[in-house]
Design a protein around this motif. Structure first.
Motif, mmCIF file in Angstrom:
data_model
loop_
_atom_site.group_PDB
_atom_site.id
_atom_site.type_symbol
_atom_site.label_atom_id
_atom_site.label_comp_id
_atom_site.label_asym_id
_atom_site.label_seq_id
_atom_site.Cartn_x
_atom_site.Cartn_y
_atom_site.Cartn_z
ATOM 1 N N GLY A 161 0.779 -1.230 0.000
ATOM 2 C CA GLY A 161 0.000 0.000 0.000
ATOM 3 C C GLY A 161 0.811 1.281 0.000
ATOM 4 O O GLY A 161 0.233 2.377 -0.014
ATOM 5 N N LEU A 162 2.122 1.183 0.019
ATOM 6 C CA LEU A 162 2.938 2.396 0.036
ATOM 7 C C LEU A 162 2.789 3.143 -1.287
ATOM 8 O O LEU A 162 2.891 2.561 -2.362
ATOM 9 C CB LEU A 162 4.408 2.041 0.265
ATOM 10 N N ASN A 163 2.567 4.460 -1.200
ATOM 11 C CA ASN A 163 2.468 5.246 -2.428
ATOM 12 C C ASN A 163 3.737 6.059 -2.617
ATOM 13 O O ASN A 163 4.726 5.867 -1.928
ATOM 14 C CB ASN A 163 1.222 6.153 -2.388
ATOM 15 N N ASN A 164 3.711 6.979 -3.534
ATOM 16 C CA ASN A 164 4.909 7.744 -3.875
ATOM 17 C C ASN A 164 5.149 8.932 -2.960
ATOM 18 O O ASN A 164 6.134 9.644 -3.103
ATOM 19 C CB ASN A 164 4.825 8.252 -5.322
ATOM 20 N N GLU A 165 4.220 9.151 -2.021
ATOM 21 C CA GLU A 165 4.389 10.297 -1.141
ATOM 22 C C GLU A 165 5.365 9.973 -0.032
ATOM 23 O O GLU A 165 5.487 8.836 0.398
ATOM 24 C CB GLU A 165 3.043 10.693 -0.521
ATOM 25 N N SER A 166 6.053 10.981 0.446
ATOM 26 C CA SER A 166 6.956 10.808 1.587
ATOM 27 C C SER A 166 6.106 10.547 2.811
ATOM 28 O O SER A 166 4.978 10.993 2.932
ATOM 29 C CB SER A 166 7.806 12.061 1.807
ATOM 30 N N CYS A 167 6.681 9.818 3.745
ATOM 31 C CA CYS A 167 5.952 9.522 4.969
ATOM 32 C C CYS A 167 5.824 10.780 5.806
ATOM 33 O O CYS A 167 6.539 11.739 5.632
ATOM 34 C CB CYS A 167 6.647 8.420 5.761
ATOM 35 N N ALA A 168 4.892 10.731 6.733
ATOM 36 C CA ALA A 168 4.617 11.899 7.559
ATOM 37 C C ALA A 168 5.767 12.192 8.500
ATOM 38 O O ALA A 168 6.655 11.374 8.694
ATOM 39 C CB ALA A 168 3.335 11.656 8.358
ATOM 40 N N GLU A 169 5.702 13.370 9.109
ATOM 41 C CA GLU A 169 6.747 13.743 10.053
ATOM 42 C C GLU A 169 6.777 12.756 11.204
ATOM 43 O O GLU A 169 5.777 12.183 11.592
ATOM 44 C CB GLU A 169 6.461 15.143 10.626
ATOM 45 N N SER A 170 7.946 12.596 11.771
ATOM 46 C CA SER A 170 8.091 11.676 12.890
ATOM 47 C C SER A 170 7.304 12.168 14.093
ATOM 48 O O SER A 170 7.390 13.318 14.481
ATOM 49 C CB SER A 170 9.572 11.556 13.274
ATOM 50 N N SER A 171 6.517 11.247 14.680
ATOM 51 C CA SER A 171 5.787 11.608 15.889
ATOM 52 C C SER A 171 6.727 11.728 17.080
ATOM 53 O O SER A 171 6.337 12.197 18.137
ATOM 54 C CB SER A 171 4.723 10.540 16.189
ATOM 55 N N ASN A 172 7.962 11.283 16.895
ATOM 56 C CA ASN A 172 8.929 11.355 17.983
ATOM 57 C C ASN A 172 9.628 12.704 18.039
ATOM 58 O O ASN A 172 10.324 12.994 19.006
ATOM 59 C CB ASN A 172 9.991 10.253 17.823
ATOM 60 N N PHE A 173 9.473 13.508 16.996
ATOM 61 C CA PHE A 173 10.161 14.794 16.994
ATOM 62 C C PHE A 173 9.349 15.796 17.793
ATOM 63 O O PHE A 173 8.160 15.974 17.579
ATOM 64 C CB PHE A 173 10.347 15.310 15.570
ATOM 65 N N CYS A 174 9.982 16.443 18.733
ATOM 66 C CA CYS A 174 9.323 17.434 19.559
ATOM 67 C C CYS A 174 10.185 18.680 19.596
ATOM 68 O O CYS A 174 11.328 18.624 20.043
ATOM 69 C CB CYS A 174 9.113 16.888 20.979
ATOM 70 N N PRO A 175 9.670 19.820 19.135
ATOM 71 C CA PRO A 175 10.480 21.029 19.112
ATOM 72 C C PRO A 175 11.045 21.385 20.472
ATOM 73 O O PRO A 175 12.146 21.902 20.572
ATOM 74 C CB PRO A 175 9.475 22.102 18.633
ATOM 75 N N GLU A 176 10.292 21.087 21.543
ATOM 76 C CA GLU A 176 10.775 21.420 22.876
ATOM 77 C C GLU A 176 12.004 20.608 23.257
ATOM 78 O O GLU A 176 12.764 20.981 24.155
ATOM 79 C CB GLU A 176 9.674 21.188 23.918
ATOM 80 N N ASP A 177 12.187 19.474 22.589
ATOM 81 C CA ASP A 177 13.341 18.623 22.895
ATOM 82 C C ASP A 177 14.553 18.984 22.055
ATOM 83 O O ASP A 177 15.611 18.384 22.207
ATOM 84 C CB ASP A 177 12.995 17.148 22.634
ATOM 85 N N PHE A 178 14.402 19.921 21.153
ATOM 86 C CA PHE A 178 15.496 20.278 20.266
ATOM 87 C C PHE A 178 16.638 20.905 21.057
ATOM 88 O O PHE A 178 16.437 21.862 21.806
ATOM 89 C CB PHE A 178 14.999 21.252 19.196
ATOM 90 N N THR A 179 17.835 20.369 20.917
ATOM 91 C CA THR A 179 18.957 20.811 21.746
ATOM 92 C C THR A 179 19.966 21.626 20.976
ATOM 93 O O THR A 179 21.023 21.956 21.483
ATOM 94 C CB THR A 179 19.667 19.585 22.361
ATOM 95 N N GLY A 180 19.642 21.971 19.701
ATOM 96 C CA GLY A 180 20.609 22.694 18.905
ATOM 97 C C GLY A 180 20.637 24.190 19.187
ATOM 98 O O GLY A 180 21.512 24.900 18.731
ATOM 99 N N LYS A 181 19.657 24.710 19.946
ATOM 100 C CA LYS A 181 19.615 26.138 20.186
ATOM 101 C C LYS A 181 20.647 26.549 21.225
ATOM 102 O O LYS A 181 21.021 25.776 22.103
ATOM 103 C CB LYS A 181 18.219 26.542 20.643
ATOM 104 N N GLY A 182 21.100 27.769 21.157
ATOM 105 C CA GLY A 182 22.065 28.287 22.115
ATOM 106 C C GLY A 182 21.700 29.692 22.507
ATOM 107 O O GLY A 182 20.876 30.349 21.863
ATOM 108 N N PRO A 183 22.284 30.214 23.584
ATOM 109 C CA PRO A 183 21.910 31.535 24.074
ATOM 110 C C PRO A 183 22.184 32.647 23.081
ATOM 111 O O PRO A 183 21.580 33.702 23.141
ATOM 112 C CB PRO A 183 22.772 31.688 25.329
ATOM 113 N N LYS A 184 23.118 32.428 22.121
ATOM 114 C CA LYS A 184 23.462 33.469 21.171
ATOM 115 C C LYS A 184 22.696 33.338 19.854
ATOM 116 O O LYS A 184 22.862 34.145 18.951
ATOM 117 C CB LYS A 184 24.969 33.435 20.892
ATOM 118 N N ASP A 185 21.872 32.322 19.745
ATOM 119 C CA ASP A 185 21.101 32.135 18.520
ATOM 120 C C ASP A 185 19.983 33.161 18.440
ATOM 121 O O ASP A 185 19.241 33.378 19.407
ATOM 122 C CB ASP A 185 20.483 30.731 18.467
ATOM 123 N N SER A 186 19.845 33.740 17.280
ATOM 124 C CA SER A 186 18.718 34.636 17.051
ATOM 125 C C SER A 186 17.476 33.789 16.790
ATOM 126 O O SER A 186 17.582 32.598 16.505
ATOM 127 C CB SER A 186 19.001 35.521 15.843
#
Length: 373
Positions: A247-272
């Motif tokens: 049943g897989l079609n040509n569309e990309s799969c949906a975003e990962s349900s495991n991704f949570c912006p609040e868990d993103f650790t790439g931000k730093g105090p000097k980031d705009s």
């Protein structure tokens, strides 16, 4: 598996076709030490891999384990086929063996295990102030991860307990090479001994050996990633697994349900704010690309399987199918077609990684004994 006789024959563990050398020197010494300590155990927790409930048992210890009070833990249940878990539990029940499917990283599962341990030790608690639980198993079934979880939960339950060192955990077979004790309870004092993962010296059954290697009990370099990938594809094909991905079609799969912006650790105090936004966008894109990768692999396996006109029980036909799937997977993984053996090795590594992380589905590779099915 039907059609795999010739394929398995080609997978002799070394050029001379002899037994595989997966019994390092430290395993021989550890086996002797474990057998001596098992004599002192009030309870043994035998950890096996839920994907191979029979193949992951160490046959060298079964004689002494059968004489001890024992709990069989089938760990990594999150990677096993949940549809037949109850049948496997019934199989062990029929043999009067206490068995539980567990995920060492699940607090609920580990709390249940601690409760079972205390229940099994109930009679001994009234007679002895100090009790010993020994954890045994082959390499990379998650013994140390299980003990660490037991320790963490016990530390919360028994606040007066002194601070103790945790077990060492690693992804490679045989990380724990020394026998170390950990206290998990007071009054009575209950100690748990973690032990090195050890295999039997000789495994004459090639199919069992490949299952052990496929699930990580043996280092890939010992058997060869190409052989393991061939075995994995043979297993998927003979079970007709690629048909699940029709049943897989040509569309990309949906975003990962495991991704949570609040868990993103790439931000730093000097980031705009714009920089933070870009980093989050990049992280989400990386997740999406990885999941698209899985879909492309599944589509490639379905396409080659559906186009296959041969007989899966014919060894030559099965071998031809696997070879065509290697070519299709090379494109799915975006590996240059002219990369030769290097490219093929990359395909094998990536395919094995997808299987071991459950991205290609959840499986129990051992066949359920007929008396339990």
């Amino acid at each position: 598996m039907a059609g795999m006789g010739k394929l398995l024959g080609k997978m002799a563990f070394n050029s001379s076709g002899g037994a595989i050398n997966w019994f390092p020197g430290h395993m021989a010494a550890a086996t002797r030490a474990i057998r001596e300590r098992l004599k002192l155990a009030d309870l043994v927790v035998e950890v096996r891999d839920a994907r191979i409930p029979l193949s992951s048992a160490n046959g060298d210890f079964q004689d002494i384990l059968s004489q001890k009070k024992r709990i069989i833990i089938l760990n990594k249940r999150d990677l096993a086929n949940s549809n037949i878990v109850n049948k496997w539990t019934g199989h062990f029940d029929n043999h009067k063996q206490l068995c539980y499917f567990t995920n060492a990283h699940s607090k609920h599962n580990v709390r249940e295990l601690l409760s079972h341990v205390e229940t099994q030790l109930r009679d001994a608690i009234s007679r002895h102030p100090t009790l010993l639980v020994i954890v045994v198993g082959i390499p990379n079934v998650g013994k140390s991860a299980l003990i660490n979880s037991m320790y963490q939960i016990s530390r919360m339950r028994f606040a007066a307990q002194e601070k103790l060192k945790r077990a060492t955990v690693g992804p490679l077979p045989g990380v724990t090479q020394d026998i170390a004790g950990f206290k998990i309870a007071h009054q009575p004092s209950i100690y748990v001994l973690d032990t090195p993962g050890v295999l039997v010296p000789n495994i004459p059954d090639i199919d069992t050996g490949l299952k052990l290697a496929l699930t990580g009990a043996v280092k890939d370099s010992v058997v060869g990633e190409d052989r393991l990938a061939q075995y994995l594809l043979a297993m998927l094909n003979t079970r007709r697994v690629p048909l699940r991905w029709k049943g897989l079609n040509n569309e990309s799969c949906a975003e990962s349900s495991n991704f949570c912006p609040e868990d993103f650790t790439g931000k730093g105090p000097k980031d705009s704010p714009n920089e933070k936004k870009e980093k989050m966008k990049e992280a989400k894109q990386n997740v999406r690309q990885k999941e698209d990768h899985v879909v492309e692999v599944q589509k490639a396996l379905f396409r080659t399987f559906s186009e296959f006109k041969g007989n899966l029980e014919n060894e030559d036909d099965l071998e031809d199918l696997i070879e065509s799937q290697f070519n299709a997977l090379q494109k799915a993984f975006r590996i240059p077609v002219n990369s030769g053996e290097v490219g093929r090795n990359k395909v094998s590594k990536k395919l094995l990684q997808l299987f071991r992380t459950g991205k290609l589905g959840h499986y129990i590779l051992d066949s359920l004994p007929k008396c339990a099915s």
